[in-house]
Design a protein around this motif. Structure first.
Motif, mmCIF file in Angstrom:
data_model
loop_
_atom_site.group_PDB
_atom_site.id
_atom_site.type_symbol
_atom_site.label_atom_id
_atom_site.label_comp_id
_atom_site.label_asym_id
_atom_site.label_seq_id
_atom_site.Cartn_x
_atom_site.Cartn_y
_atom_site.Cartn_z
ATOM 1 N N ASN A 165 46.300 2.409 37.773
ATOM 2 C CA ASN A 165 47.129 3.606 37.638
ATOM 3 C C ASN A 165 47.953 3.587 36.367
ATOM 4 O O ASN A 165 47.985 4.561 35.623
ATOM 5 C CB ASN A 165 48.083 3.713 38.834
ATOM 6 N N THR A 166 48.644 2.464 36.117
ATOM 7 C CA THR A 166 49.550 2.445 34.971
ATOM 8 C C THR A 166 48.776 2.494 33.661
ATOM 9 O O THR A 166 49.160 3.216 32.749
ATOM 10 C CB THR A 166 50.466 1.207 34.991
ATOM 11 N N ALA A 205 47.189 6.016 33.250
ATOM 12 C CA ALA A 205 48.195 7.053 33.021
ATOM 13 C C ALA A 205 48.786 6.958 31.622
ATOM 14 O O ALA A 205 49.145 7.962 31.020
ATOM 15 C CB ALA A 205 49.302 6.958 34.061
ATOM 16 N N SER A 265 42.447 12.573 39.139
ATOM 17 C CA SER A 265 43.703 12.356 38.415
ATOM 18 C C SER A 265 43.462 11.872 36.989
ATOM 19 O O SER A 265 44.288 12.072 36.116
ATOM 20 C CB SER A 265 44.567 11.324 39.130
ATOM 21 N N TYR A 266 42.353 11.184 36.789
ATOM 22 C CA TYR A 266 42.071 10.632 35.462
ATOM 23 C C TYR A 266 40.697 11.106 34.986
ATOM 24 O O TYR A 266 39.787 10.300 34.811
ATOM 25 C CB TYR A 266 42.139 9.102 35.503
ATOM 26 N N SER A 285 37.774 9.303 32.655
ATOM 27 C CA SER A 285 38.001 7.866 32.540
ATOM 28 C C SER A 285 36.875 7.038 33.146
ATOM 29 O O SER A 285 36.745 5.863 32.842
ATOM 30 C CB SER A 285 39.308 7.486 33.238
#
Lengths: 297, 416
Positions: B68-69, B72, B96-97, B100
């Motif tokens: 996540n980090t 993001a 969300s990504y 990626s």
């Protein structure tokens, strides 16, 4: 005394390394998260919402529940813990007490244990068939095992017991240090005047320790607002860990921030907004405490 | 001296240019997916000695945090080639990504994988993962306890949950053992119940479907019924749950196939266990098959050796039948690559389960699992629902009212 200009420059040079670290790793995140809190994010997609996140917070029943949870813990746990710490400090300050060093170490030792480790141990001790229930059952204090971590009420009780065990000794150390500054002559004088130990405690110890009591109260308030490790570990679930404690009874704002970032659809903007509200609440509570207990010099 | 150093420097640069491609993999269970990946890597290295592997074992929460980090932040460095993602989280990461994860649609023949697994990693018609282990659910039961209770095994096959609870009461009365063990606030059973009827917290369009969802209503009723009937031993935490069946306190366990390893860990109970299809909901369209958990492999689009990683996954996870036999026997991993299920290990009778061919049964049930779109908010919905369960248990709220509250709470939690 006036500092010469060249000395002044060297002073800045010496602290520049620490200062730049401070700016980079403390100040920048603080400012950036304020900026971020005006966005709603999903992973790396984000759109500007202005104060939308803050508005959303007041309708978010999970967030309000987390505030309610820590408020209950704060109201009950902090006074119990600080009062116990004060009594222990008062008793241990008595120079005639034998094995003082041993008691001090024993009471302070919980404060050096790892937060995760002690939470896990408490989870084991307070399981339905754990040590605590077994002892209570064999002493015939209870008839049925208490559902410590399976009932919303008892889960909070467990958390409060755990936190009190962990943090009482820590606060006691501040009081002990404070007590060293109170001259023994005052107690002697009180003794001659016929004041009992209880009267001494309430009329001498507490008033003279007031600044330190205020300090520990504020520290504990902030600590409670940031409560994370204990509920996180006490609530670790069976397969899915759906709720934080039975019926989300151990949900705290910090755990909620974690979930919003890493467990739920990642919304770092919303999480930043929650952190800012926590800071605001901490500041307000600190001001109130200063007003209530602070010196009016 | 300087010359020598210079030559050495040149040499080292040359060597590093010629050095093998390195594939980094993040996963989380040392006895399961980590060990399985190590086996896969060994097999690939035997064919391609120039490829190096670095299999990093972390806690599942840490994998998720790091992923996540880094994603993001938008940094392209520091990510592995391959990452393991829990199936319930797949869409969340993909949506969300975006961009990626590598699009694998044309790289694999996805018809060879279980359809319900492929569906959960498909976004806008593109497939982004390689299906790994299945969480096909089974009803593990103690043959000896049911015999003692005087219940014939033919009575247990393809029953409803109400019948299950009824039998549970008999077992408790006759043997003193609980029918099952569980945390009343865990959403695991809820997911089994929902998927067995082809339903989820969301409808086909991803809209919340909590308040008026008949399957969810029935599932909550069963949660309360199980709680009230006293057939479930209450536990909190994984260790207590496993201890409940390893100690012989319970007559059965209903969960994903991945529990086989933990059940077999108690060697003294060999021969006493059996596996049955799970009970079904008393609703139209509900079947005696479901799923809990399971995970899949994903390739990071911007990783250095993406192509090697894809080739590796294809060579092992979509070609090597023998590999799947080995991980089944050694780790109890039921893969979701269908051709592997014709292998010999899947037909092996297991003495621990009274010489039942359990994996043949599991693959049979696997085909019957209704595909469900998990959406991206499963954990939010779970938390909202489990938040109202205390009031359902103590009778303060009717199920209708509780679901209404849960939906409201859920809607407040999401919102983007």
């Amino acid at each position: 005394m006036k500092i010469r200009k060249s000395e002044n420059i060297w002073g800045w040079v010496f602290i520049s390394l620490a200062l730049s670290g401070l700016l980079l790793f403390i100040l920048y995140p603080i400012i950036y998260s304020l900026y971020l809190s005006t966005f709603s994010t999903r992973g790396y997609l984000k759109h500007f919402v202005g104060l939308g996140n803050y508005k959303r917070l007041f309708q978010d029943s999970n967030f309000l529940l987390s505030l309610k949870n820590i408020f209950i813990i704060f109201i009950i746990q902090v006074p119990i813990m600080l009062f116990l710490a004060l009594i222990f400090a008062f008793l241990l300050n008595n120079p005639k007490l034998k094995f003082r060093g041993f008691y001090r170490t024993a009471l302070f030792l919980p404060a050096v244990t790892s937060l995760v480790a002690y939470s896990v141990v408490f989870k084991m001790m307070f399981s339905t068939q754990g040590l605590v229930n077994n002892i209570l059952l064999s002493l015939h204090i209870i008839k049925e095992p208490i559902r410590w971590l399976l009932d919303p009420f008892w889960a909070k009780v467990t958390l409060i017991i755990a936190m009190t065990w962990r943090w009482t000794g820590y606060n006691m150390m501040f009081y002990l240090a404070g007590l060293q500054n109170i001259p023994l002559e005052i107690y002697e004088a009180a003794e001659i005047d016929g004041a009992s130990k209880t009267v001494q405690f309430f009329k001498i110890t507490i008033p003279l320790l007031k600044p330190i009591i205020l300090f520990t109260t504020i520290m504990s308030t902030i600590g409670t607002l940031q409560l994370f490790d204990e509920p996180m570990n006490l609530a670790a679930g069976v397969v899915t860990g759906s709720s934080v404690g039975p019926g989300n009874s151990l949900l705290t704002p910090s755990v909620y921030i974690y979930n919003v970032c890493f467990k739920y659809v990642p919304n770092f903007g919303y999480a930043s907004a929650i952190s800012y509200i926590i800071v605001l609440i901490a500041a307000i509570l600190a001001i109130i405490q200063f007003k209530v207990a602070g010196d009016r010099k | 001296m300087r010359k020598v150093l210079f030559v050495l420097l040149i040499l080292s640069v040359l060597v590093s240019l010629g050095v093998a491609a390195k594939v980094t993999i993040w996963c989380w269970d040392p006895n399961f997916n980590v060990a399985i990946m190590q086996e896969a890597a060994e097999r690939y290295k035997a064919m391609h000695p120039d490829v190096e592997f670095e299999i990093v074992s972390m806690a599942k929460a840490d994998v998720e945090q790091k992923l996540n980090t880094i994603l993001a932040s938008g940094v392209k460095k520091g990510l592995p080639e391959i990452v393991l993602i829990e199936d319930y989280n797949a869409q969340k990461y993909l949506q969300s990504y975006p961009g990626s994860f590598a699009d694998l649609t044309k790289k694999f023949n996805f018809k060879e994988f279980s359809p319900y697994k492929v569906k959960l990693m498909t976004l806008n018609g593109k497939v982004y993962g390689v299906p790994f282990d299945s969480g096909v659910a089974g009803w593990f039961y103690r043959r000896d306890y049911f015999k003692e209770a005087g219940i014939d095994e033919s009575e247990l096959r393809n029953i409803t949950w109400d019948k299950f609870i009824e039998l549970g009461k008999i077992v408790k009365e006759k043997t003193g053992k609980y029918m099952m063990a569980g945390d009343p606030y865990d959403g695991g059973l809820m997911r089994i119940l929902l998927q067995s009827a082809g339903s989820w917290y969301f409808d086909k369009n991803g809209k919340p479907y909590i308040k008026d969802n008949p399957v969810l209503k029935e599932a909550v009723r069963l949660y309360k019924e199980i709680q009230d009937s006293g057939i479930s031993k209450e536990v909190s935490g994984w260790n207590e749950w496993v201890a409940a069946f390893n100690n012989g306190d319970v007559a059965s366990v209903i969960t994903g196939v991945w529990i086989v390893g933990s059940i077999k860990a108690e060697k003294s109970q060999s021969g006493k266990w059996g596996v049955l299809p799970i009970p079904r909901l008393n609703l139209p369209g509900a079947v005696n098959a479901s799923n809990l958990g399971g995970s899949s492999w994903y390739v990071l689009e911007h990783s250095e050796n993406k192509d090697v990683a894809i080739d590796f996954l294809r060579e092992i996870y979509a070609k090597d039948v023998d590999f799947y036999q080995k991980i089944l026997i050694e780790r109890g991993a039921v893969g979701s690559w269908i051709p592997a299920q014709n292998g010999p290990a899947y037909r092996e009778p297991d003495p621990f389960f009274g010489y039942q061919r359990i994996y043949l049964d599991f693959t049979d049930w696997m085909d019957k699992i209704p595909p469900v779109d998990y959406g991206i908010f499963t954990y939010e919905a779970d938390a909202a629902l489990m938040g109202v369960m205390p009031d359902v248990y103590n009778g303060n709220l009717t199920i209708e009212k509780a679901l209404e509250m849960a939906e409201k709470q859920f809607l407040n939690t999401i919102g983007y």
